[in-house]
Structures are given as structure tokens and as C-alpha cells.
Design a protein around this motif. Structure first.
Motif, short mmCIF file in Angstrom:
data_model
loop_
_atom_site.label_atom_id
_atom_site.label_comp_id
_atom_site.label_asym_id
_atom_site.label_seq_id
_atom_site.Cartn_x
_atom_site.Cartn_y
_atom_site.Cartn_z
N MET A 1 39.16 43.96 44.36
CA MET A 1 39.88 43.69 43.06
C MET A 1 38.62 44.23 41.87
O MET A 1 37.55 44.50 41.95
CB MET A 1 39.78 42.34 42.53
CG MET A 1 41.05 41.67 43.36
SD MET A 1 42.12 40.83 42.22
CE MET A 1 43.69 40.89 43.24
N GLY A 2 39.24 44.67 40.88
CA GLY A 2 38.61 45.52 39.72
C GLY A 2 38.35 44.38 38.71
O GLY A 2 38.25 43.35 38.55
N THR A 3 38.09 45.04 37.53
CA THR A 3 37.62 44.27 36.28
C THR A 3 39.03 43.50 35.61
O THR A 3 39.96 43.90 36.15
CB THR A 3 37.03 45.09 35.48
OG1 THR A 3 37.95 46.28 34.70
CG2 THR A 3 35.85 46.05 35.91
N VAL A 4 38.49 43.03 34.68
CA VAL A 4 39.64 42.36 33.93
C VAL A 4 40.62 43.40 33.34
O VAL A 4 41.73 43.20 33.28
CB VAL A 4 39.15 41.21 32.75
CG1 VAL A 4 40.20 40.84 31.82
CG2 VAL A 4 38.27 40.05 33.31
N ASP A 5 40.02 44.45 32.73
CA ASP A 5 40.68 45.55 32.11
C ASP A 5 41.58 46.15 33.10
O ASP A 5 42.64 46.59 32.92
CB ASP A 5 39.57 46.62 31.60
CG ASP A 5 39.06 46.13 30.30
OD1 ASP A 5 39.41 45.09 29.67
OD2 ASP A 5 37.90 46.71 29.66
N ASP A 6 41.13 46.36 34.63
CA ASP A 6 42.08 46.85 35.37
C ASP A 6 43.16 45.96 35.70
O ASP A 6 44.27 46.52 36.03
CB ASP A 6 41.03 46.97 36.78
CG ASP A 6 40.01 48.21 36.53
OD1 ASP A 6 40.15 49.06 35.70
OD2 ASP A 6 39.01 48.10 37.41
N LEU A 7 42.75 44.77 35.65
CA LEU A 7 43.93 43.87 35.84
C LEU A 7 45.01 43.79 34.99
O LEU A 7 46.13 44.03 35.17
CB LEU A 7 43.36 42.35 36.14
CG LEU A 7 44.48 41.07 36.15
CD1 LEU A 7 45.09 40.91 37.62
CD2 LEU A 7 43.73 39.77 35.62
N VAL A 22 44.50 34.92 26.82
CA VAL A 22 43.51 33.88 27.21
C VAL A 22 42.42 34.40 27.32
O VAL A 22 41.16 33.95 26.88
CB VAL A 22 44.05 33.39 28.57
CG1 VAL A 22 42.90 32.41 29.27
CG2 VAL A 22 45.40 32.40 28.51
N TYR A 23 42.19 35.76 27.91
CA TYR A 23 40.79 36.25 28.02
C TYR A 23 40.21 36.60 26.45
O TYR A 23 38.93 36.49 26.48
CB TYR A 23 40.81 37.65 28.62
CG TYR A 23 40.84 37.45 30.05
CD1 TYR A 23 40.07 36.97 30.75
CD2 TYR A 23 42.06 37.97 30.88
CE1 TYR A 23 39.89 36.77 32.46
CE2 TYR A 23 42.13 38.06 32.33
CZ TYR A 23 40.99 37.31 32.97
OH TYR A 23 40.92 37.06 34.22
N GLY A 40 36.07 36.60 43.95
CA GLY A 40 36.73 37.86 44.43
C GLY A 40 37.67 38.08 43.36
O GLY A 40 38.49 39.07 43.44
N MET A 41 38.09 37.00 42.18
CA MET A 41 39.09 37.34 41.21
C MET A 41 38.38 38.16 40.11
O MET A 41 37.28 37.57 39.81
CB MET A 41 39.51 36.28 40.83
CG MET A 41 40.43 35.41 41.82
SD MET A 41 41.20 33.87 41.55
CE MET A 41 40.13 32.73 41.02
N PRO A 42 39.07 39.09 39.36
CA PRO A 42 38.71 39.57 38.10
C PRO A 42 38.46 38.30 37.00
O PRO A 42 39.35 37.40 37.10
CB PRO A 42 39.78 40.38 37.36
CG PRO A 42 40.46 40.84 38.58
CD PRO A 42 40.35 39.81 39.76
N ALA A 43 37.03 38.27 36.52
CA ALA A 43 36.79 37.10 35.62
C ALA A 43 36.01 37.36 34.61
O ALA A 43 35.36 38.50 34.68
CB ALA A 43 36.15 35.94 36.47
N LEU A 51 33.29 32.04 34.50
CA LEU A 51 33.52 31.27 33.42
C LEU A 51 35.10 30.98 33.47
O LEU A 51 35.58 29.95 33.44
CB LEU A 51 33.53 32.02 32.04
CG LEU A 51 33.62 31.32 30.88
CD1 LEU A 51 32.70 29.87 30.51
CD2 LEU A 51 33.30 32.19 29.50
N VAL A 52 35.86 31.88 33.69
CA VAL A 52 37.47 31.87 33.57
C VAL A 52 38.17 33.01 34.18
O VAL A 52 37.69 34.06 33.96
CB VAL A 52 37.97 31.43 32.58
CG1 VAL A 52 37.83 32.72 31.19
CG2 VAL A 52 39.31 31.06 32.50
N SER A 53 39.11 33.01 35.11
CA SER A 53 39.97 33.83 35.61
C SER A 53 41.39 33.62 35.27
O SER A 53 41.66 32.50 35.40
CB SER A 53 39.70 34.17 37.09
OG SER A 53 40.50 35.20 37.51
N VAL A 54 42.40 34.74 34.83
CA VAL A 54 43.62 34.28 34.53
C VAL A 54 44.12 35.50 35.47
O VAL A 54 44.07 36.61 35.48
CB VAL A 54 43.90 34.58 33.25
CG1 VAL A 54 45.51 34.16 32.83
CG2 VAL A 54 42.93 33.74 32.39
#
Length: 117
Positions: A1-7, A22-23, A40-43, A51-54
Motif C-alpha cells: 500500500m502507498g501513502t494517504v495521498d495515494d489512497l 478525517v485526515y 500495512g495501511m496508509p496512515a 495515529l489514525v488510518s481511514v
């Protein structure tokens, strides 16, 4: 998985807006948080800890603060909100019933306090 931006870039617009919100609120609360991975999740990661993943799941959007105690800290507030489900360590919601910003702030502050120890 990639970054939050990728998600976020790969999401349907209807899902992107509430997840992005949320982010954004989490980043306002903890400006030192950086994009990374948590289990393993963008966070957002703070002081080397998630801290947090959505993320979008099959039937809901899941918020993962990596802490059952952080979820418990906002559980009573969420009891009156429609379409929100709680599990140990997870908050589930639908895009049409996003998490209120004040709940996101409280959740992130609870997790930050744990990390700060």
C-alpha cells in the motif's frame, strides 16, 4: 500500500470527501503527523507510531485509531449519530453520514495522548 495521498487519489469522489476530511482534521489536531503506514495501511504517523488510518471497506468506511481506548473515548458521543458502528478499535460509517469533526478531534487527541504516554 502507498501513502494517504495515494489512497485518496484512487477513491471514488463520494468516498474521497469524507475520508479526506478525517485526515485533514487529524492533521490539524496533530500537525507533526506524517504520512506513513500503520499495520500495512496508509496512515498518519506521529512520533513513529500510527495515529489514525481511514480506509474504504466493502460495506463502510473504517476509521482505525490503532487503539480500543481511543474508540471508547468517543463511543458515548457517537451513540446518537446515525449510521455509525463501533467495534473494538474501529469506527465504521457511511459516506452520507460522516464523522463529525469534533468526534475526529477527540479521537485523535485520545490516540495522541497514548502515544505521548
Amino acid at each position: 500500500m502507498g501513502t494517504v495521498d495515494d489512497l485518496l487519489a484512487g477513491l471514488d469522489p463520494a468516498d474521497r470527501a469524507p475520508i479526506e476530511r478525517v485526515y485533514a482534521v487529524a492533521q490539524e489536531v496533530v500537525p507533526d503527523a506524517q504520512q506513513g503506514l500503520g499495520y500495512g495501511m496508509p496512515a498518519l504517523v506521529y512520533r513513529g507510531k500510527p495515529l489514525v488510518s481511514v480506509m474504504r471497506a466493502k460495506k463502510h468506511i473504517g476509521v482505525y485509531p490503532f487503539s480500543p481506548a481511543a474508540v471508547e473515548a468517543v463511543a458515548a458521543t457517537l451513540a446518537s449519530h446515525p449510521g455509525i458502528g463501533l467495534d473494538k478499535g474501529t469506527i465504521r460509517f457511511q459516506p452520507e453520514h460522516p464523522l463529525p469533526d469534533d468526534v475526529v478531534r477527540a479521537l485523535v487527541l485520545a490516540r495522541k495522548a497514548q502515544i505521548d504516554g
